[in-house]
Design a protein around this motif. Structure first.
Motif, short mmCIF file in Angstrom:
data_model
loop_
_atom_site.label_atom_id
_atom_site.label_comp_id
_atom_site.label_asym_id
_atom_site.label_seq_id
_atom_site.Cartn_x
_atom_site.Cartn_y
_atom_site.Cartn_z
N ASP A 353 0.92 -1.34 0.09
CA ASP A 353 0.00 0.18 0.04
C ASP A 353 0.92 1.27 -0.02
OD1 ASP A 353 -1.88 1.90 0.19
OD2 ASP A 353 -2.42 1.48 2.52
N LYS A 389 2.97 -6.96 5.25
CA LYS A 389 2.44 -5.56 4.47
C LYS A 389 3.48 -4.72 4.45
CE LYS A 389 -2.23 -6.31 6.18
NZ LYS A 389 -3.55 -5.71 6.90
N VAL A 391 3.46 -0.49 3.81
CA VAL A 391 2.71 0.52 3.86
C VAL A 391 3.64 1.72 3.75
CG1 VAL A 391 0.93 2.08 4.80
CG2 VAL A 391 0.81 -0.55 5.08
#
Length: 471
Positions: A353, A389, A391
């Motif tokens: 992201d 993840k 980000v």
């Protein structure tokens, strides 16, 4: 003897009084000189700041910024050296110190606005105006010190003149009274001294091949003669020892030079051997050849594995100590996870992201991959599946905050405490520790403590990176 001693003591006392006054006057003017010198240095530095800050806003020259901050540091130092003799000088110095604080703050704002593309003209104008006020108060301070010094000098000069006149009278009386006594004792004192002077001149000219005859030490001159004779013999012995030592040191130095040359040759041979062993071009060409064979043999999985491996190795070798984009770093992590999952049969997923503008931001290479590897090795050591993840978003328009999050086993509290205190080196193939990553980020961006770690057992770990936004 009583007569001579009396006049000598009187003369010494008067001269000491004169000397004390002269020394006091000298120290006062020396202090005043250093104060004026400090004021001139401050004036020069303020002028340098004026020129350098205007050069910077016009051309963006980084050397001008260095000149500005060097001058600010010099001004702060010189202000501390200035001493004040009256209330006016205290007021002037305090005004200059306040203006210096204002100038320093305005310069920081001008540089910051310049870098951010904001309007800095008002701050620059305030800085120039403050510099003019500073020069005005510096002139006032200089004039005050000069005026005060002149007044002080005139008052002290009269006192010294009176003492000096008294001293002249005493010296004349003592001189007339002591001439006769001096003539009587001169010859007895000068004969042995002249003899020692001749010996000392021969020694000073480098002549040491002689001896000084000793005498019965009936007085201080006899002791001095015998001591000089002993000193000459000691010098001869010392020179002999030094010559022997110099010859030995020469032999040792020659051996050390030969040893250094041997070590240099050995290091060059080891370096050439290492260079021959590590040839990235040979490795990449070999991988390309194997890739083509896999493609011809229709081994798609092998072909994909080789492509990812080749890209990963090329990225690691070619980009070391370089700035790459965050997008490139993430692509390298994808290649690494692909290779890892194929090798170990794991199912480590990756979610990304990243804001669009952040993808093109610059960062040193090999920052994300070692952190991801630590997550796999330590966080998923007992798991075959997991999620990582990445980000990355802007923080206050001037910084980028990057989170690398895993849902692994987490970190024990005592281990987490150790990670914040000292280096942690991965025991896997990369060997790149968190301390290494921290130092590289600090070096490239000139920041402190760019990495923080937050972890909870059985929940996961988050590594946060905060760096300047550089495109």
């Amino acid at each position: 003897m009583f007569f001579i001693v009396t006049f000598i003591l009187t003369t010494v006392a008067i001269n000491l009084l004169i000397q004390l006054n002269v020394n006091f006057l000298h120290n006062y003017f020396d202090k005043t000189y250093h104060n004026i010198e400090s004021i001139n240095t401050i004036t020069t530095n303020f002028n340098t700041i004026s020129k350098s800050i205007q050069t910077y806003v016009i051309s963006g020259d980084s050397d001008s910024i260095l000149n500005v901050y060097d001058s600010l540091n010099s001004i702060a130092h010189e202000l501390n050296q200035i001493t004040c003799q009256n209330e006016d000088e205290v007021v002037f110095k305090r005004s200059i110190a306040n203006i210096y604080t204002t100038i320093s703050s305005n310069i920081d704002m001008v540089i910051l606005f310049k870098k951010q593309g904001k309007d800095y003209t008002q701050k620059l104008s305030d800085t120039i105006e403050s510099l003019e006020y500073a020069n005005y108060f510096l002139q006032k301070l200089t004039q005050s010190k000069i005026n005060y010094s002149v007044e002080y000098y005139n008052s002290l000069k009269d006192s010294i003149r009176k003492i000096t006149n008294t001293n002249y009278v005493v010296i004349i009386l003592w001189f007339i009274s002591s001439i006769f006594i001096s003539l009587v004792f001169t010859k007895e004192l000068t004969d042995p001294i002249s003899r020692l002077a001749k010996f000392s001149n021969r020694v000073a000219n480098g002549e040491l091949n002689f001896t000084i005859p000793k005498v019965e030490p009936t007085d201080e001159l006899g002791i001095l003669n015998n001591s000089f004779s002993d000193m000459l013999e000691n010098i001869k012995d010392m020179l002999k020892k030094l010559e022997d030592k110099a010859e030995l040191e020469k032999e040792l130095a020659q051996k050390e030079i030969e040893t250094v040359r041997y070590q240099q040759a050995l290091q060059e041979a080891e370096l050439k051997t290492l260079q021959a062993q590590i040839n990235p071009h040979f490795l990449f060409n070999t991988l390309n050849t194997i890739t083509q064979i896999a493609m011809f043999e229709n081994a798609q999985k092998t072909y994909d594995m080789l492509i990812k491996t080749s890209n990963y190795l090329r990225y690691c070798v070619q980009n070391i100590n370089k700035l790459v984009t965050i997008g490139d770093e993430i692509e390298n992590v994808k290649n690494y996870l692909f290779i890892h999952n194929i090798r170990f049969g794991n199912k480590i997923s990756l979610e990304v992201d990243v804001e669009k503008d952040v993808e093109s931001a610059k960062i040193p290479s090999m920052i994300f991959q070692p952190i991801v590897e630590n997550s796999i090795v330590h966080g998923f050591a007992k798991k075959s599946e997991g999620l990582i993840k990445i980000v990355a978003k802007k923080e206050n328009q001037s910084y980028i905050k990057i989170h690398i999050i895993d849902n692994g086993s987490g970190i024990e509290p005592y281990v987490l405490e150790e990670l914040t205190k000292k280096s942690y080196v991965s025991k896997t193939s990369t060997g790149i520790g968190l301390e290494n990553i921290t130092k590289r980020l600090e070096f490239f961006f000139a920041i402190k403590n760019p990495i923080s770690i937050d972890s909870q057992l059985n929940i996961g770990t988050t590594v946060t990176i905060l760096i300047p936004y550089v495109k």
